[in-house]
Design an enzyme around this catalytic site. Structure first.
Site, mmCIF file in Angstrom:
data_model
loop_
_atom_site.group_PDB
_atom_site.id
_atom_site.type_symbol
_atom_site.label_atom_id
_atom_site.label_comp_id
_atom_site.label_asym_id
_atom_site.label_seq_id
_atom_site.Cartn_x
_atom_site.Cartn_y
_atom_site.Cartn_z
ATOM 1 N N ARG A 76 -0.792 -2.193 -6.657
ATOM 2 C CA ARG A 76 -0.915 -3.314 -5.700
ATOM 3 C C ARG A 76 -1.870 -4.366 -6.255
ATOM 4 N NH1 ARG A 76 -0.942 -4.851 -0.045
ATOM 5 N NH2 ARG A 76 -3.030 -5.350 0.716
ATOM 6 N N ARG A 99 0.869 -1.174 0.000
ATOM 7 C CA ARG A 99 0.000 0.000 0.000
ATOM 8 C C ARG A 99 0.909 1.228 0.000
ATOM 9 N NH1 ARG A 99 -1.923 -3.510 4.000
ATOM 10 N NH2 ARG A 99 -4.022 -4.352 3.621
ATOM 11 N N LYS A 104 -1.931 -2.621 8.039
ATOM 12 C CA LYS A 104 -3.122 -2.233 8.791
ATOM 13 C C LYS A 104 -3.152 -2.928 10.144
ATOM 14 C CE LYS A 104 -6.304 -1.051 5.019
ATOM 15 N NZ LYS A 104 -7.608 -1.358 4.385
ATOM 16 N N TYR A 113 -9.253 -11.464 -6.551
ATOM 17 C CA TYR A 113 -8.354 -11.461 -7.709
ATOM 18 C C TYR A 113 -8.573 -12.658 -8.607
ATOM 19 C CZ TYR A 113 -6.114 -7.716 -5.172
ATOM 20 O OH TYR A 113 -5.889 -6.533 -4.508
ATOM 21 N N HIS A 140 -3.378 -9.668 3.853
ATOM 22 C CA HIS A 140 -4.815 -9.783 4.080
ATOM 23 C C HIS A 140 -5.086 -10.701 5.266
ATOM 24 C CE1 HIS A 140 -5.877 -8.690 -0.373
ATOM 25 N NE2 HIS A 140 -5.676 -7.634 0.389
ATOM 26 N N HIS A 164 -2.557 2.605 -5.864
ATOM 27 C CA HIS A 164 -3.132 1.381 -5.293
ATOM 28 C C HIS A 164 -3.431 0.355 -6.379
ATOM 29 C CE1 HIS A 164 -4.691 -0.671 -1.776
ATOM 30 N NE2 HIS A 164 -5.745 -1.052 -2.471
#
Length: 303
Positions: free
Chosen positions: A247, A151, A176, A279, A270, A244
């Site tokens: 990514r 990110r 995150k 994806y 994730h 982004h």
């Protein structure tokens, strides 16, 4: 209790400042609605007596105000978090909030760039800046987004002391929720970072940010986003071409090349595999597009 809840989210849950701000804003909107609904500012006892109809009324008012499904889902998550916090303190019952169904999210697929364009926007020669060191800096940031799947906030959060500068290596990234992960760094990405440091007029401090602005301070994400916007016009890229999107391109191109979904999940950081599975939809679309274009029985011939 709101202050204690926010401290809990900040300290124990380690939510990002933006998420904290959004949760606080959503809770404030909910309390304003309940104030109008019951005729006075709610107490904790009032919140404990809320029923599902009260929550549905709030969600309906937000939808009438133009809030989309994602906004409503995030708002409900924030309010549920506060009520759950009160419940743990023995001050409320969160059953009605748990029973409330989260608004169905629209299925939107990421829009990656093609491999050729993704490589092109990470090259210093394509950056539209008169200062060579600024062009090299922007290229290095974008190279990390595409080459390592970072990110933009993760790339800009790298310290100078942790910069990978030679050969194939790994980089420890804080994502995150303060979670850390290891990501590979390709030689071409390490070289882009080395080129930037060689040209930069400021020497970043070892414990300071790797990427700096023209005045020597930390580089802001908006600067990189604007640089990408300039390239969209010059290279004829779609509006979806953002930092982004690189990514997304990283994940999509790995999957198309036979990458393992679990491994891609780890590389992206994730928490849930379901997040990474979007994806697979991108790759399926590509396969069907190739089929429609190339199979002689796939298209209807004129006449």
């Amino acid at each position: 209790m709101i202050d204690a809840w926010e401290e809990h989210l900040r300290g124990e849950r380690r939510l990002s400042p933006k998420t904290l701000e959004a949760y606080g804003r959503d809770l404030a909107q909910f309390l304003s609605f309940i104030t109008l609904h019951i005729g006075n500012p709610p107490t904790i006892a009032d919140l404990a007596d809320l029923r599902m109809g009260d929550i549905r009324g709030f969600m309906a008012s937000r939808r009438q105000g133009g809030a989309g499904a994602r906004t409503l889902a995030r708002g409900l998550a924030g309010i549920r978090s506060f009520i759950s916090f009160l419940e743990r303190e023995g001050l409320a019952n969160g059953a009605a909030f748990r029973a409330m169904r989260t608004p169905r999210q629209p299925k939107t697929l990421p829009k990656p760039l093609s491999p050729t364009l993704a490589v092109r926007v990470t090259e210093a020669e394509e950056q539209l800046d008169d200062e060579p060191w600024v062009a090299a800096r922007n290229a290095a940031v974008l190279a990390l987004c595409y080459g390592s799947g970072l990110r933009i906030s993760e790339a800009l959060g790298i310290r100078r002391a942790d910069a990978p500068l030679s050969g194939e290596g790994v980089l420890r990234v804080t994502g995150k929720g303060g979670k850390t992960r290891l990501v590979p760094v390709l030689p071409v990405v390490a070289q882009a970072i080395a080129d930037y440091l060689r040209l930069a007029p400021f020497a970043p401090k070892a414990d300071g940010p790797l990427f700096i602005g023209v005045r020597g301070g930390p580089l802001r994400p908006r600067i990189v986003q604007l640089a990408m916007a300039k390239m969209r016009g010059a290279l004829g890229l779609p509006d979806s071409a953002t930092p982004h999107a690189l990514r997304h391109s990283f994940a999509t191109h790995l999957l198309a090349g036979g990458g393992d979904l679990r491994a891609i999940q780890e590389l992206l950081g994730h928490a849930s595999l379901s997040t990474t599975q979007i994806y697979t939809g991108v790759d399926t679309e590509r396969l069907f597009a190739v089929f429609e274009e190339t199979h002689p029985r796939a298209r209807r011939r004129p006449g």
